[in-house]
Write an enzyme that holds these catalytic residues in place. Structure first.
Site, short mmCIF file in Angstrom:
data_model
loop_
_atom_site.label_atom_id
_atom_site.label_comp_id
_atom_site.label_asym_id
_atom_site.label_seq_id
_atom_site.Cartn_x
_atom_site.Cartn_y
_atom_site.Cartn_z
N LYS A 11 0.82 -1.22 0.00
CA LYS A 11 0.00 0.00 0.00
C LYS A 11 0.85 1.27 0.00
O LYS A 11 2.07 1.22 0.25
CB LYS A 11 -0.93 -0.03 1.22
CG LYS A 11 -1.99 -1.14 1.17
CD LYS A 11 -2.99 -1.01 2.33
CE LYS A 11 -4.08 -2.06 2.25
NZ LYS A 11 -5.10 -1.89 3.32
N TYR A 51 -12.23 -2.19 -4.21
CA TYR A 51 -12.77 -2.44 -2.87
C TYR A 51 -14.30 -2.38 -2.85
O TYR A 51 -14.89 -2.12 -1.80
CB TYR A 51 -12.21 -1.43 -1.87
CG TYR A 51 -10.84 -1.78 -1.33
CD1 TYR A 51 -10.64 -2.90 -0.52
CD2 TYR A 51 -9.73 -0.99 -1.59
CE1 TYR A 51 -9.40 -3.23 -0.01
CE2 TYR A 51 -8.47 -1.31 -1.08
CZ TYR A 51 -8.32 -2.43 -0.28
OH TYR A 51 -7.08 -2.75 0.24
N PHE A 59 -15.86 3.00 6.52
CA PHE A 59 -14.50 3.44 6.21
C PHE A 59 -14.19 3.45 4.71
O PHE A 59 -13.07 3.74 4.30
CB PHE A 59 -13.48 2.55 6.94
CG PHE A 59 -13.63 1.07 6.67
CD1 PHE A 59 -13.11 0.50 5.51
CD2 PHE A 59 -14.29 0.24 7.57
CE1 PHE A 59 -13.25 -0.86 5.26
CE2 PHE A 59 -14.43 -1.12 7.32
CZ PHE A 59 -13.91 -1.66 6.16
N ARG A 87 -1.78 -14.25 4.30
CA ARG A 87 -2.51 -13.60 5.40
C ARG A 87 -1.75 -13.76 6.71
O ARG A 87 -1.74 -12.85 7.55
CB ARG A 87 -3.92 -14.21 5.54
CG ARG A 87 -4.86 -14.00 4.35
CD ARG A 87 -5.34 -12.61 4.14
NE ARG A 87 -5.88 -11.95 5.29
CZ ARG A 87 -6.60 -10.82 5.24
NH1 ARG A 87 -6.87 -10.24 4.06
NH2 ARG A 87 -7.03 -10.25 6.31
N THR A 93 -5.58 -7.12 10.52
CA THR A 93 -5.91 -5.84 9.87
C THR A 93 -5.49 -4.65 10.72
O THR A 93 -4.92 -3.68 10.22
CB THR A 93 -7.44 -5.78 9.60
OG1 THR A 93 -7.84 -6.96 8.89
CG2 THR A 93 -7.81 -4.54 8.82
N ARG A 104 2.46 -6.32 9.19
CA ARG A 104 1.71 -5.19 9.76
C ARG A 104 2.25 -4.81 11.13
O ARG A 104 2.29 -3.62 11.48
CB ARG A 104 0.22 -5.51 9.78
CG ARG A 104 -0.41 -5.35 8.38
CD ARG A 104 -1.79 -5.92 8.30
NE ARG A 104 -2.53 -5.45 7.11
CZ ARG A 104 -3.65 -6.00 6.68
NH1 ARG A 104 -4.18 -7.02 7.33
NH2 ARG A 104 -4.25 -5.52 5.61
N ASN A 114 -2.12 0.38 6.70
CA ASN A 114 -1.67 -0.89 7.27
C ASN A 114 -0.80 -1.72 6.32
O ASN A 114 -0.78 -2.94 6.38
CB ASN A 114 -2.84 -1.69 7.84
CG ASN A 114 -3.85 -2.09 6.78
OD1 ASN A 114 -3.68 -1.76 5.61
ND2 ASN A 114 -4.88 -2.79 7.19
N HIS A 117 -2.16 -5.26 1.39
CA HIS A 117 -3.43 -5.95 1.13
C HIS A 117 -3.12 -7.39 0.78
O HIS A 117 -2.10 -7.67 0.15
CB HIS A 117 -4.17 -5.31 -0.05
CG HIS A 117 -5.31 -6.16 -0.56
ND1 HIS A 117 -6.56 -6.12 0.01
CD2 HIS A 117 -5.36 -7.12 -1.53
CE1 HIS A 117 -7.34 -7.01 -0.60
NE2 HIS A 117 -6.63 -7.63 -1.54
N GLU A 128 -9.23 -10.62 -7.90
CA GLU A 128 -8.31 -9.49 -7.64
C GLU A 128 -7.08 -9.54 -8.54
O GLU A 128 -6.59 -8.49 -8.98
CB GLU A 128 -7.91 -9.50 -6.16
CG GLU A 128 -9.08 -9.18 -5.24
CD GLU A 128 -8.73 -9.20 -3.76
OE1 GLU A 128 -9.62 -8.93 -2.95
OE2 GLU A 128 -7.56 -9.51 -3.42
P1 ADP Z 1 -7.87 -6.82 5.33
O1 ADP Z 1 -7.08 -5.79 4.55
O2 ADP Z 1 -7.09 -7.31 6.52
O3 ADP Z 1 -8.40 -7.93 4.48
P2 ADP Z 1 -10.60 -5.78 5.36
O4 ADP Z 1 -10.80 -6.49 4.06
O5 ADP Z 1 -11.58 -6.02 6.45
O6 ADP Z 1 -9.14 -6.07 5.95
O7 ADP Z 1 -10.60 -4.21 5.10
C1 ADP Z 1 -9.93 -3.66 3.98
C2 ADP Z 1 -9.11 -2.48 4.44
O8 ADP Z 1 -9.99 -1.47 4.90
C3 ADP Z 1 -8.17 -2.76 5.62
O9 ADP Z 1 -6.92 -3.30 5.23
C4 ADP Z 1 -8.04 -1.40 6.24
O10 ADP Z 1 -7.05 -0.62 5.57
C5 ADP Z 1 -9.41 -0.79 6.01
N1 ADP Z 1 -10.24 -0.99 7.20
C6 ADP Z 1 -10.82 -2.12 7.62
N2 ADP Z 1 -11.51 -1.95 8.75
C7 ADP Z 1 -11.36 -0.64 9.06
C8 ADP Z 1 -11.85 0.18 10.12
N3 ADP Z 1 -12.61 -0.31 11.08
N4 ADP Z 1 -11.47 1.47 10.09
C9 ADP Z 1 -10.69 1.97 9.12
N5 ADP Z 1 -10.21 1.25 8.09
C10 ADP Z 1 -10.54 -0.04 8.06
MG MG Z 2 -9.81 -7.93 2.99
#
Ligand code: ADP
Ligand code: MG
Length: 142
Positions: A11, A51, A59, A87, A93, A104, A114, A117, A128
């Site tokens: 990212k 996304y 968010f 993962r 996350t 992370r 973070n 992805h 994807e």
């Molecule tokens: P991951 O990236 O671990 O698969 P998710 O698919 O749930 O997580 O979410 C996609 C991205 O959205 C996350 O990597 C993070 O950057 C952002 N995100 C997720 N949950 C939150 C939250 N509660 N507040 C702010 N950003 C969030």
């Molecule tokens: Mg995800």
């Protein structure tokens, strides 16, 4: 364990921090091969398409703004159990909840910024990877 493919994105925060090499090293040291890679600067609309599954989440707008704030490195990874292995290497996350030694835990500043992805299933990985790479740009070793 089956050979799988998964999508990784370094990212904008991690690209800015100059830790692309450290992230790639972790993949290669854990037997994940990079079979496709490209650096792109997504528009907010493109980030929104990527996304789309999160479109109803509070968010979503911030996520799209962040993911289009600078260039990212998209990579197709291949290896045994690639989806779950990636993962595990990424960590949770929310970096506050990420296990020590994960990407992370080491590089993410917040749940927004973070660092990486990773696809969450083989089915989503195929979608994807297709978002970023035509078949001609994938170079399987399997
Ligand atoms: P991951 O990236 O671990 O698969 P998710 O698919 O749930 O997580 O979410 C996609 C991205 O959205 C996350 O990597 C993070 O950057 C952002 N995100 C997720 N949950 C939150 C939250 N509660 N507040 C702010 N950003 C969030
Ligand atoms: Mg995800």
């Amino acid at each position: 364990m089956p050979v799988q493919r998964t999508l990784s994105i370094v990212k904008p925060d991690a690209v800015e921090k100059n830790v692309i090499g450290d992230i790639i090293r972790r993949f290669e040291e854990n037997s994940l091969s990079i079979i496709g890679a490209k650096m792109v600067h997504l528009s907010a609309a493109e980030a929104g398409r990527f996304y789309a599954v999160h479109a109803q989440r509070p968010f979503y707008k911030d996520l799209c703004a962040f993911m289009s704030s600078g260039p990212v490195l998209a990579m197709a990874l291949e290896g045994k159990n690639a989806v779950t292995l990636n993962r595990q290497l990424m960590g949770a996350t929310n970096p506050k909840e990420a296990d020590a030694g994960t990407i992370r835990a080491d590089h993410a500043a917040s749940i927004d910024a973070n660092a990486v992805h990773g696809s969450d299933s083989e089915e989503n990985a195929a979608i994807e990877i297709g978002f970023f790479f035509p078949d001609l740009e994938l170079h399987s070793k399997a």
